[in-house]
Design a protein around this motif. Sequence first.
Motif, short mmCIF file in Angstrom:
data_model
loop_
_atom_site.label_atom_id
_atom_site.label_comp_id
_atom_site.label_asym_id
_atom_site.label_seq_id
_atom_site.Cartn_x
_atom_site.Cartn_y
_atom_site.Cartn_z
N GLU A 187 3.78 -8.09 -15.29
CA GLU A 187 2.98 -9.39 -14.96
C GLU A 187 1.97 -9.35 -14.21
OE1 GLU A 187 6.41 -11.69 -13.53
OE2 GLU A 187 7.56 -11.59 -15.48
N ALA A 188 1.59 -8.14 -13.55
CA ALA A 188 0.49 -8.17 -12.58
C ALA A 188 -0.84 -8.04 -13.29
CB ALA A 188 0.77 -7.16 -11.59
N GLN A 189 -1.84 -8.57 -12.61
CA GLN A 189 -3.32 -8.26 -13.25
C GLN A 189 -4.27 -7.84 -11.96
OE1 GLN A 189 -4.67 -11.38 -15.36
NE2 GLN A 189 -3.19 -11.13 -17.05
N ALA A 190 -5.23 -7.16 -12.40
CA ALA A 190 -6.30 -6.97 -11.42
C ALA A 190 -7.63 -6.54 -12.23
CB ALA A 190 -6.06 -5.62 -10.56
N VAL A 191 -8.80 -7.09 -11.59
CA VAL A 191 -10.13 -6.90 -12.34
C VAL A 191 -10.67 -5.79 -11.40
CG1 VAL A 191 -12.40 -8.01 -13.01
CG2 VAL A 191 -10.21 -9.29 -13.00
N LYS A 213 -2.37 -1.89 -20.00
CA LYS A 213 -3.28 -2.23 -20.78
C LYS A 213 -4.67 -2.63 -20.12
CE LYS A 213 0.65 -3.97 -23.57
NZ LYS A 213 1.35 -5.07 -24.09
N LEU A 214 -5.49 -2.68 -21.00
CA LEU A 214 -6.87 -2.88 -20.49
C LEU A 214 -7.65 -3.81 -21.60
CD1 LEU A 214 -8.24 0.71 -19.47
CD2 LEU A 214 -6.86 -0.83 -18.12
N ASN A 215 -8.15 -4.67 -20.77
CA ASN A 215 -8.84 -5.82 -21.88
C ASN A 215 -10.23 -6.21 -20.98
OD1 ASN A 215 -7.08 -6.51 -23.86
ND2 ASN A 215 -5.60 -6.92 -22.01
N TRP A 216 -11.16 -6.66 -21.75
CA TRP A 216 -12.51 -7.27 -21.40
C TRP A 216 -12.08 -8.52 -20.45
CZ3 TRP A 216 -17.65 -6.35 -22.26
CH2 TRP A 216 -18.05 -5.42 -23.19
N GLU A 228 -1.77 -5.50 -6.03
CA GLU A 228 -0.83 -6.48 -6.97
C GLU A 228 -0.31 -5.73 -8.33
OE1 GLU A 228 -0.52 -9.65 -6.30
OE2 GLU A 228 -1.70 -9.70 -4.60
N LEU A 229 -0.73 -4.49 -8.34
CA LEU A 229 -0.25 -3.66 -9.82
C LEU A 229 1.07 -3.08 -9.34
CD1 LEU A 229 -3.43 -2.08 -10.75
CD2 LEU A 229 -2.52 -4.28 -11.89
N GLY A 230 1.55 -2.44 -10.35
CA GLY A 230 2.83 -2.12 -10.28
C GLY A 230 3.02 -0.57 -9.99
N ALA A 231 3.84 0.34 -11.14
CA ALA A 231 3.99 1.75 -10.72
C ALA A 231 2.84 2.63 -10.77
CB ALA A 231 4.98 2.21 -11.81
N ASN A 232 2.66 3.24 -9.77
CA ASN A 232 1.51 4.25 -9.71
C ASN A 232 1.13 4.99 -11.01
OD1 ASN A 232 1.14 3.02 -7.10
ND2 ASN A 232 1.77 5.21 -6.08
N PHE A 271 0.81 -1.14 -0.11
CA PHE A 271 -0.07 -0.15 0.05
C PHE A 271 0.90 1.14 0.09
CE2 PHE A 271 -3.38 -2.80 2.39
CZ PHE A 271 -3.92 -3.09 1.28
N ASP A 272 2.10 1.27 0.54
CA ASP A 272 2.65 2.52 0.98
C ASP A 272 3.94 2.77 -0.02
OD1 ASP A 272 0.97 3.11 2.99
OD2 ASP A 272 2.30 1.92 4.42
N PHE A 273 3.88 2.37 -1.06
CA PHE A 273 5.20 2.51 -2.12
C PHE A 273 4.75 2.62 -3.35
CE2 PHE A 273 6.61 -0.26 1.30
CZ PHE A 273 8.03 0.39 1.39
N ALA A 274 5.51 3.53 -4.24
CA ALA A 274 5.36 4.06 -5.42
C ALA A 274 5.13 2.78 -6.51
CB ALA A 274 6.46 4.79 -6.06
N ASP A 275 5.55 1.62 -6.11
CA ASP A 275 5.60 0.54 -7.09
C ASP A 275 5.22 -0.53 -6.07
OD1 ASP A 275 5.82 -1.75 -8.69
OD2 ASP A 275 6.94 -0.72 -9.90
N ALA A 276 3.89 -1.11 -5.74
CA ALA A 276 3.62 -2.26 -4.99
C ALA A 276 4.29 -3.48 -5.39
CB ALA A 276 2.02 -2.23 -4.58
N GLN A 277 4.16 -3.91 -6.67
CA GLN A 277 4.68 -5.06 -7.19
C GLN A 277 6.04 -5.08 -6.87
OE1 GLN A 277 4.40 -5.68 -11.42
NE2 GLN A 277 4.23 -7.78 -11.20
N GLN A 278 6.76 -4.02 -7.36
CA GLN A 278 8.37 -4.17 -7.14
C GLN A 278 8.57 -4.16 -5.69
OE1 GLN A 278 10.72 -0.13 -7.55
NE2 GLN A 278 11.40 -1.34 -9.38
N ALA A 279 8.00 -3.43 -4.79
CA ALA A 279 8.28 -3.77 -3.33
C ALA A 279 8.06 -4.84 -2.72
CB ALA A 279 7.26 -2.54 -2.38
N ARG A 280 6.98 -5.60 -3.08
CA ARG A 280 6.75 -7.05 -2.44
C ARG A 280 7.75 -7.98 -3.07
NH1 ARG A 280 0.46 -8.20 -2.88
NH2 ARG A 280 0.97 -9.83 -1.60
N GLY A 281 8.12 -7.67 -4.59
CA GLY A 281 9.24 -8.67 -5.03
C GLY A 281 10.50 -8.39 -4.34
#
Length: 798
Positions: free
Chosen positions: A756-760, A794-797, A785-789, A573-583
């Motif tokens: 590599e992250a996704q969210a619906v 990319k958006l898809n159905w 789960e997403l990356g840089a703020n 929650f608290d970083f500019a890139d949550a995916q990068q931080a968790r990794g």
Amino acid sequence: MSAKPEIPPEDAINVEINGETYPARKGQMIIEITDEHGITVPRFCYHKKLPIAANCRMCLVQVEKAPKPLPACATPVADGMKIWTDSDYAREAQKSVMEFLLINHPLDCPICDQGGECELQDVALGYGRSVSRFTEKKRVVKDEDLGSLIATDMTRCIHCTRCVRFLDVIGGFKELGGVGRGENMAIRAYVGQGVSSEMSGNVIDVCPVGALTSKPFRFRARAWELTQHASVAPHDCVGSNLYLHARRGDVLRVVPRENEEINEVWLSDRDRFGYAGLNSPERLERPMIRRDGDWQETDWETALQAVADMLRVYSGERAAQLGVLVSPTATVEEMYLLNRLSEQLECSNIDHRLRQSDFSDQDRLPLFPWLGQRIEELEQQQAVLLVGSNIRKEQPILGHRLRKACLNGAGIMAINPVDYDFNFDLVEKLIHAPHAMVDDLAGVAAALLTLKQEAAPSELHGVIAQASPAEVHQRIAERLSEVRPATVMLGSTAAAHPSANALRALAGFICELSGATLSLLSDGGNGAGGWLAGVLPHRGPAGSDRDSTGLDARGMLETPRSAYVLYGCEPEFDFADAQQARGAFAQAETVVAFTAYVSDSLRECARVLLPISPYSETSGTYVNVEGRWQSFAGAVAPRGQARPGWKVVRVLGNLLGLKDFDYMSSEEVRDELRSQAADRRPRNERVPGEMVLAPAPDGLQRIGDVPIYAVDGIVRRAPALQAATDGGDAQLRLNPAQAARLNLGSATQVRVEQGEAQAVLQLVLDEQVPEGAAWIPAGCPATRELGANFGGVKLNWV
């Protein structure tokens, strides 16, 4: 408190009140003079911060030669006027009004949350009858559902209209109003709507009866059971003054503490209702160590010794493999001791700027992010340019000050990535995707250069030369250069922007040319304090030089360290890139977390969890954006075995055998730092240097704003705030034209891909979001789960 303004000689008059002569100013109302001199006049509808309504008539007084009693709140004084507030004539009028107001008021004081601090009770004691002469049925009014924050008992309403005037004049939107006439009048919200103002909780304070009360506090305690403790809000850079009301070790309520220089008499809803997060079931109450994959509770001695053993491995020659990441809501004392701990371990990888991604100009920045003026001076501005700022939601009290400036005739302008809903009008605005904000600001600079017939400095020449100023850029430039006083204000979005250095350089140059004041807003409740305490890779306490520059927050995550100390922050929650931080934390050999809360992400990455106290359970100091140091004491004892953070760091320093960790109080720590910073003052002057532009992202650019109720762990765990209008699940907002081009116009849910992250997320079509960008908030469970703020998406159905 601000000093009472002097009365100009040409406006000075004298009036006589109850036989005594008092100085007054032409145009003052009687009630203002009586309040200044401690003369009691009862009132209900009058409030010193609201427009005069004069509809309760409780303040009737006797005025010489007047044929009837006059309302003190709406009667201007004249030279030589004689007034009586306590004559038989005035008292009889006041008692008659009191009797009239009590005709329909219910006798439910024993179950009313306002009981014990009710203005109606207090005034009725002095002006009411002991027995009612009214024998008919009392009226009953249907309650309103105003949302998750405000409880209603509208039968108690006495139609003072304070709430209506507050939301209209202070809040900026007409969300409540009176319908019906006479005894059938009722205060109502618009059909199907509640109250959505970020300052809505103040109607609880201004309501003189129990018609509007706090819904989270409802039936929790009586006023006389609570103890009151002065404190400071930890959620933004304003440092609003407040009182914590506690009973038996729990904070049950927060109310404003008057300070005209900061928050006046108001509080934002975030500061008022965030306290519920202090009592969250996710509070960490005992130290925990992970052994063989299992978490085990332990005692402090064992936990701290384990941490000391871990940190010894990453000192000296291996100190470069250690990273220290500190929340900007930590106190000055905690930050100062963490810096000293890092220094003596020979580690310069320390930072509190967790949500920033551009640090290229950090050597040229001032002592700390500074407003450039006092907070109360904002309302005197006549021209303001907001750059990357949703100030209404990011710093509601500063937004209120700008609204006052607007009402006083100021022209407010904005260069933003979203056409935010402000509670004041904009005279000019430029709304483009984040990467285009640099071009917009360069256009204003180019227009100013033409206006002043000057040349751009070499480091800015390239970006300004490429700008093509339109009429709107010219109008902004003219207003900034011709109107005084003027301010260019960079907000949280500008600070987190991938090309933040360019925005700061261009804004500083615009201020040089125009003579405007540059204002820099900081993140968290103590972002400014982090700069002063030396929680930076390139500067020590009070701006002192470091022997060697370490890695900033982004660098520590891009190039993962072997060990991390996380202080008060949550990876997702608290970083500019949550995916990068968790990794990065997942790869580390050792992660030690000082935290008030335990979450799944911390359990996944940490080896030791140390429970530290939030602001309500510790003494400490915050430095706000105007450079004001504000200290506070703990209101309640730490929960479970949690301990104040500064004490934990001090003991850890002792276990490591480090020097100068023998403080007996937080005040000693504060005073030592303050003595070092005593002669240091920030200067927001532009320092020439290379400007670095981040490349435009591939695809749509994410606008990763942090919502108002997601800024820190406390408010994220406040149920009432999460259920409010600005809380809840995250949504993806997209311009309708952009959605049509992507064939998403009829979609209800969209899959967001970022690396590599996704969210619906639920899709909302919103014309306030520019084409080329998608508003996808950060700091929310749905987007963790997403990356840089501000990266590409990319958006898809689905």
